[in-house]
Design an enzyme around this catalytic site. Structure first.
Site, mmCIF file in Angstrom:
data_model
loop_
_atom_site.group_PDB
_atom_site.id
_atom_site.type_symbol
_atom_site.label_atom_id
_atom_site.label_comp_id
_atom_site.label_asym_id
_atom_site.label_seq_id
_atom_site.Cartn_x
_atom_site.Cartn_y
_atom_site.Cartn_z
ATOM 1 N N SER C 64 0.672 -1.289 -0.058
ATOM 2 C CA SER C 64 0.073 -0.100 -0.036
ATOM 3 C C SER C 64 0.788 1.282 -0.085
ATOM 4 O O SER C 64 0.188 2.398 -0.284
ATOM 5 C CB SER C 64 -0.862 0.109 1.074
ATOM 6 O OG SER C 64 -1.808 -0.986 1.057
ATOM 7 N N LYS C 67 0.444 3.494 -2.850
ATOM 8 C CA LYS C 67 -0.469 4.331 -3.024
ATOM 9 C C LYS C 67 -0.065 5.890 -3.019
ATOM 10 O O LYS C 67 -0.607 6.897 -3.635
ATOM 11 C CB LYS C 67 -1.605 4.120 -2.016
ATOM 12 C CG LYS C 67 -2.327 2.719 -2.215
ATOM 13 C CD LYS C 67 -3.090 2.404 -1.052
ATOM 14 C CE LYS C 67 -3.644 0.929 -1.195
ATOM 15 N NZ LYS C 67 -4.467 0.694 0.043
ATOM 16 N N TYR C 191 -3.345 -2.081 -10.498
ATOM 17 C CA TYR C 191 -3.563 -2.135 -8.947
ATOM 18 C C TYR C 191 -2.602 -3.128 -8.455
ATOM 19 O O TYR C 191 -1.708 -2.974 -7.476
ATOM 20 C CB TYR C 191 -4.976 -2.010 -8.495
ATOM 21 C CG TYR C 191 -5.108 -2.034 -7.045
ATOM 22 C CD1 TYR C 191 -4.769 -0.674 -6.304
ATOM 23 C CD2 TYR C 191 -5.147 -2.915 -6.221
ATOM 24 C CE1 TYR C 191 -4.842 -0.690 -4.935
ATOM 25 C CE2 TYR C 191 -5.429 -3.094 -4.857
ATOM 26 C CZ TYR C 191 -5.355 -1.810 -4.118
ATOM 27 O OH TYR C 191 -5.287 -1.704 -2.788
ATOM 28 N N TYR C 243 -5.017 3.086 7.862
ATOM 29 C CA TYR C 243 -6.231 2.644 7.871
ATOM 30 C C TYR C 243 -7.039 3.014 9.104
ATOM 31 O O TYR C 243 -6.850 4.439 9.489
ATOM 32 C CB TYR C 243 -6.237 1.122 7.738
ATOM 33 C CG TYR C 243 -5.495 0.761 6.441
ATOM 34 C CD1 TYR C 243 -5.679 1.118 5.307
ATOM 35 C CD2 TYR C 243 -4.215 -0.211 6.457
ATOM 36 C CE1 TYR C 243 -4.904 0.715 4.057
ATOM 37 C CE2 TYR C 243 -3.558 -0.453 5.549
ATOM 38 C CZ TYR C 243 -3.962 -0.057 4.191
ATOM 39 O OH TYR C 243 -3.189 -0.543 3.219
ATOM 40 N N VAL C 261 1.132 -3.913 4.015
ATOM 41 C CA VAL C 261 1.029 -5.339 4.654
ATOM 42 C C VAL C 261 2.435 -6.052 4.717
ATOM 43 O O VAL C 261 2.436 -7.219 5.134
ATOM 44 C CB VAL C 261 -0.235 -6.192 4.181
ATOM 45 C CG1 VAL C 261 -1.456 -5.370 4.993
ATOM 46 C CG2 VAL C 261 -0.295 -6.123 2.863
#
Lengths: 309, 309, 309, 309
Positions: C64, C67, C191, C243, C261
């Site tokens: 992530s 991103k 993605y 998150y 992760v």
């Protein structure tokens, strides 16, 4: 229908070893003290006969079953206008969920979840002092059951007042959305007293007989509501009468009914009979465990399910 | 029952000026093209008689009504084990809500919301290639309706495949939770084809007659399901058959039923009759507007409501 | 700043006995195989110095964290128009919640939850074949880190494709709401590849240095984004970068950052330094357990918290 | 820093034509009466200088900004134990959402949403009569601002009591979950009075200066909290200080801050200055419209954003 007594006796014999199953509601202190080893069942037929087994003459706290009588009174007062204040759809969540209420801007999903019943009570109060509204309900239920022995258990009502924080939350929430006309304390005062109605299976079955009999009470001989309204109340009980266990009750029993955390269940076989069962131990969705089993047996053996014999 | 034809004729005459009301579903391109000025109604009684008015011989896309037949097949395959994969409670939200699914860890609330029907389809596929599963359903419905004219509209199925992003979302979501055995594409391939079943009111009323007749098809003469299972399917239709309008349908019509966005509604009067109505314009909860009105009139005039006459 | 190396050495010495703590992500098969007994940390200062300890030269899957780079590309393409497609508020729920998406009609809450990142990827793809979009990202990250050794791990990308049902659900859901321009398979193809970027702590710290240095990369010597945009990306990382553990990270560490992760965390001390830490074992909200501890120690010992020294 | 006064003057000149924009909060009757044509701004630097423009000496109702002071008192009483009663994550929903509370079993998401602030107040009350808890807060704020002119507006407090049904709902709901120690009426009595604190921009900026100055109040010369606790309170303000507009405020302004529906915003530039702005008209997420604009201008012109200059 001599068989009916035999059916009841058979059910009682089979269930006797299981009496005491389930878990007595403990969130209302005075209900937690009830002896779980009790079971009563009464059926009243539209021709006025009464069949009973077990502890059918022992009074118990009918709790949410009272919502059926309050709904009947509210519909009598404002008719279909009631549905501006409360919905008619199954809730898909626990009986005291506040989430639903927020998502739908203070309009409870149906008159049988707590929030909906509080709104219904607010409607019945209209133009009354709280004490008078309670009196009206008590007179109505005594009239329906043709029995002045029906009482309100003040200790249970008080017990709920002290622990009913979630109901205070629901009521204040509706008040914030403008869906409560009277002061929260007044409405909940009446609400807690209505839930504290103390009745026997026999009184309860008789009081609700009008719903099986096209809206008229064959015992008292008078019309209570129109046939159409009786059907509609039955429809609401079937789709919404057991909180998040309504679908399950319809699936297994197949009769319109309303349960209460005191362990009572009232049910209707339209055109045939009304019935009340009581056993304090609850199953995991909060309905009388043996009560539901007894009604499933009764419906199966009589062929009374509204979904076919 | 000559009166029945007269009742149907009366309903048709009264509703004729309103034909075209409501709004045709537009999210499936091929459904959007349907002429809204159509209305058909068929009643089949358990003694094998058929009564019809209007466009009862015009085929339409039965869409979600197919879920009743698929559920019947799935229960035949795995019995009550099915309820490990899908719940039996009304949903309290829109037919294609994914919120519910997340809250309940991939277990759809009931077999009639889209997610539940997709899980049911997955069960029926078991041990089949997708094409065979569709073939099995088609043979089953043709057998039930005793009519080989029932078809699947390939254009509608394809039309759904291209716009069914939400169903793809639901299926992938269940797959993520381990509640889908077969590949998403296979399951949805079958699902979109089942929804594209094209039937007339007459075919549909006949196909579902077993649910009114203790599980047996009086036309074909054979048992389809046990009387108990027929009751249970009826119970599911009554509590969950119209998405978030199920409570309303029970309140106004009082019959177990299942609607589809193609404008059809199938309903059952247990022990008496099955019926199918079709009119493409939908009301705001997504059910046929005139169809619901027609069934309310029919139930009122026949006294067929399961909640009392 | 000779002290900085001493601080890093001290942190490493203290944490060494704990290396292996936490739980390696197991929902992506290829990540589950990573040896948990690894720990690396690199700090790059705005004057171009690099300080490292441990396994800082071992490539890991940045997941992530990618991103942040994709967001930078998307803002470069469409500027503040991006915020029509995705929000800027912390999500208050798990990284892959679909509930949020339904409540807000297909607009993800922020660019760092999965749904938001998928929408951002859709924006970057615009006018590209999927393969070209991946190529653009890879070139961008190699340029930023001044290191052509940055690669994409095809096996990890493929591993995600096969198990990414929830991401397929999110993407189809946005597609249903019209918030995805390209085919679901294309967008997710890109993605999954972006998440499979394989980088060392050193490469990652260098690649993100522009966010600490008013938008310019002091190593490569060129402006990447304006100072204002650098601030804004930092703000998004601080409020939404971890998150449902974003508030906790701000509380304990006090630096804008983004976790993945794979066990990596990238963070920024505006005007001072960028840093990357990696240790595969995750804590219960899904961030690197030792990585978060190391950054808390680092921020405390350097006084770099943006909330005061 | 003579420039600072020039910057403030510049902002004031530019915003003057816009004074009156936005919408004054109307859900608290006494706030609705405030003249919208007011604007004040004060900056206090850690070296004790004060810079002001506009109506910086006019008292206004600080409302939710009081939550920062109450949080400081609660942390002083129970330290990090506080986080057993309330979370530290941004809420992702409106300031008075009860949904969140139900999903998380009565534990509010953070101390700045209403439910969280009510729990914090319950902690501060501990061992006090309600009146004493209010007295303690008032003394604390007077001490911090070095100004005995700070008062509590009894009419505003009373006005909230009468319309605060939603807060009564939240408090009863937490009580139902066991997350409220004292009687609902006591806790809300204190809560409504704390929100009714009436302060000027100058008083407010001075009162919060300790958060910019490593926990010490340079005006009064004494330590209020440890440097670490000051950082942590700042972190909470940045991630949670503006309800569902927190991400937006971080994105545009880049300073820890707390807003109130009275139109005030308090903010901190760690190590540099504290500031208070007031203008009664609110934007659509409930924060002072011109106040937010003024702080964005101020942060841009001073380079004080915590996310880079």
């Amino acid at each position: 229908m001599t068989d009916l007594q035999a059916i009841l006796d058979g059910i009682y014999t089979e269930l006797k070893p299981r009496i005491g199953e389930g878990r007595v509601a403990d969130y209302i202190p005075d209900l937690a003290k009830v002896d779980p080893n009790q079971f009563g069942l009464t059926v009243t037929t539209v021709d006025g006969k009464i069949y009973s087994v077990g502890d059918s003459a022992v009074p118990f706290s009918i709790q949410s079953i009272s919502k059926v009588f309050m709904l009947t009174l509210a519909l009598g007062k404002v008719g279909e206008q009631l549905w501006k204040r409360v919905g008619r759809e199954p809730s898909g969540s626990a009986f005291n969920s506040i989430v639903q209420l927020e998502e739908e801007s203070g309009i409870p999903r149906n008159p049988f979840i707590n929030a909906g019943a509080i709104a219904v009570t607010d409607v019945v109060i209209s133009g009354h002092a709280p004490r008078e509204a309670i009196g009206e309900l008590l007179r109505f239920v005594r009239y329906l059951s043709d029995d002045d022995g029906v009482t309100i258990d003040g200790r249970v009502a008080k017990s709920e007042t002290h622990t009913g924080f979630r109901n205070f939350a629901l009521a204040n929430f509706m008040k914030a959305y403008g869906n409560l006309e009277h002061p929260v304390e007044h409405v909940l005062g009446v609400y807690f007293h209505q839930c504290a109605l103390s009745m026997t299976c026999e009184q309860l079955a008789k009081a609700g007989l009008f719903l099986a009999a096209r809206g008229s009470n064959p015992v008292a001989g008078l019309s209570v509501v129109s046939p159409k309204r009786a059907r509609r109340i039955n429809a609401l009980m079937l789709t919404c009468g057991h909180y998040d266990g309504s679908g399950d009750f319809a699936y297994h029993v197949g009769l319109p009914g309303k349960s209460g955390v005191g362990g009572g269940i009232f049910a209707v076989a339209p055109g045939i009979a009304s019935m009340a069962v009581w056993s304090p131990g609850l199953n995991k969705v909060g309905n009388s465990q043996l009560g539901a089993v007894a009604l499933e047996m009764l419906a199966a053996r009589t062929g009374w399910s509204v979904f076919g014999d």
